[in-house]
Design a protein around this motif. Structure first.
Motif, short mmCIF file in Angstrom:
data_model
loop_
_atom_site.label_atom_id
_atom_site.label_comp_id
_atom_site.label_asym_id
_atom_site.label_seq_id
_atom_site.Cartn_x
_atom_site.Cartn_y
_atom_site.Cartn_z
N PHE A 185 0.82 -1.22 0.00
CA PHE A 185 0.00 0.00 0.00
C PHE A 185 0.85 1.26 0.00
O PHE A 185 0.42 2.32 0.42
CB PHE A 185 -0.98 -0.02 1.18
CG PHE A 185 -1.97 -1.16 1.09
CD1 PHE A 185 -2.93 -1.19 0.10
CD2 PHE A 185 -1.90 -2.23 1.98
CE1 PHE A 185 -3.83 -2.24 -0.01
CE2 PHE A 185 -2.79 -3.29 1.89
CZ PHE A 185 -3.76 -3.30 0.89
N GLY A 186 2.12 1.14 -0.45
CA GLY A 186 2.96 2.31 -0.64
C GLY A 186 3.74 2.78 0.57
O GLY A 186 4.59 3.65 0.46
N ALA A 187 3.42 2.22 1.73
CA ALA A 187 4.11 2.61 2.97
C ALA A 187 4.05 1.43 3.94
O ALA A 187 3.20 0.55 3.78
CB ALA A 187 3.43 3.83 3.60
N PRO A 188 4.94 1.41 4.94
CA PRO A 188 4.88 0.30 5.90
C PRO A 188 3.52 0.26 6.59
O PRO A 188 2.93 1.29 6.88
CB PRO A 188 5.98 0.65 6.92
CG PRO A 188 6.87 1.62 6.23
CD PRO A 188 6.01 2.37 5.26
N PRO A 189 2.98 -0.94 6.85
CA PRO A 189 1.70 -1.04 7.55
C PRO A 189 1.83 -0.54 8.98
O PRO A 189 2.91 -0.62 9.58
CB PRO A 189 1.39 -2.53 7.51
CG PRO A 189 2.72 -3.20 7.36
CD PRO A 189 3.56 -2.27 6.54
#
Length: 235
Positions: free
Chosen positions: A24-28
């Motif tokens: 999703f483009g960034a760390p969860p």
């Protein structure tokens, strides 16, 4: 983004993760589910204990297979040797698991006739399955290790997964009730302490049955919630 580190997942914010490609483009962000875990766990393992080490390994594995796009950036497992199986079915490679849609699809394989499947892994993608369950469990689906029967290289453990059904599921209204799932898993590690084989044994109906107790609703509102980027990142 929440805290800059995650005390239960060591492969999330370390130096080596700088170039990681995230789904999703960034760390969860696991802050919400970590809170659920701390409030609802039945065991608190001492730091450095075998149980705590297994818990960290499993949470790292779960985070990587759900959220890292490039299999070569997995640190918990060896992507070349890795296989996964559920309830004694034929083992799948990462490539085969991906074809099934990854995520919850591999964990919810079923032999039931298609018309009786409330959740059909063959009809869902990795993203749609992730959206469904993060909508159903807005506070996440927590995992704890209940017992470790043997340590590495062949780790056998009993686990508990739980969450509160505070969002709709497949046209069923939320009940607000706790939904729990218990099972056994076997993780086989190689000489480099990388996971090469994962075997899960549990009844998926134990999870799905708890999600069907609410009355039927119009599913159109479900789609709006499941597209929410905040919910999609709770993991």
């Amino acid at each position: 983004m929440g805290s800059s580190e995650d005390k239960y997942r060591t492969f999330l914010h370390q130096e080596q993760e700088k170039n990681t490609k995230w789904r999703f483009g960034a760390p969860p962000n696991y802050d919400v589910v970590n809170k659920l875990f701390e409030e609802g766990r039945t065991k608190k393992w001492p730091p450095g204990s075998l149980e705590e080490q297994v818990q960290t390994l499993v949470k790292n594995w779960e985070m990587e297979v759900f959220h890292k796009v490039d299999v070569n950036q997995y640190r918990s497992l060896d992507p070349q040797k890795y296989t996964f199986s559920l309830n004694g079915r034929n083992a799948m490679t990462l490539e085969e698991k991906k074809k099934l849609g990854g995520g919850y699809n591999a964990l919810l394989q079923t032999s039931m006739p298609q018309e009786l499947r409330v959740y059909d892994p063959n009809e869902e993608t990795a993203d749609s399955s992730h959206n469904i369950f993060t909508t159903t469990f807005p506070r996440g689906f927590a995992l704890e290790i209940l017992r470790v029967y043997s340590g590495p290289p062949v780790i056998i453990y009993k686990f508990r997964h739980w969450g509160f059904m505070e969002g709709p599921f497949k046209g069923h209204a939320p009940t607000g009730q706790k939904v729990e799932l218990f099972g056994i898993a076997i993780f086989t590690l190689d000489e480099a302490s990388k996971i090469v084989k994962v075997e899960f044994f549990y009844d998926p109906a134990e999870l799905l049955g708890g999600l069907l107790k609410g009355p039927a609703i119009d599913a159109s509102g479900e789609d709006a919630i499941s597209s929410c980027p905040v919910l999609r990142n709770t993991g």
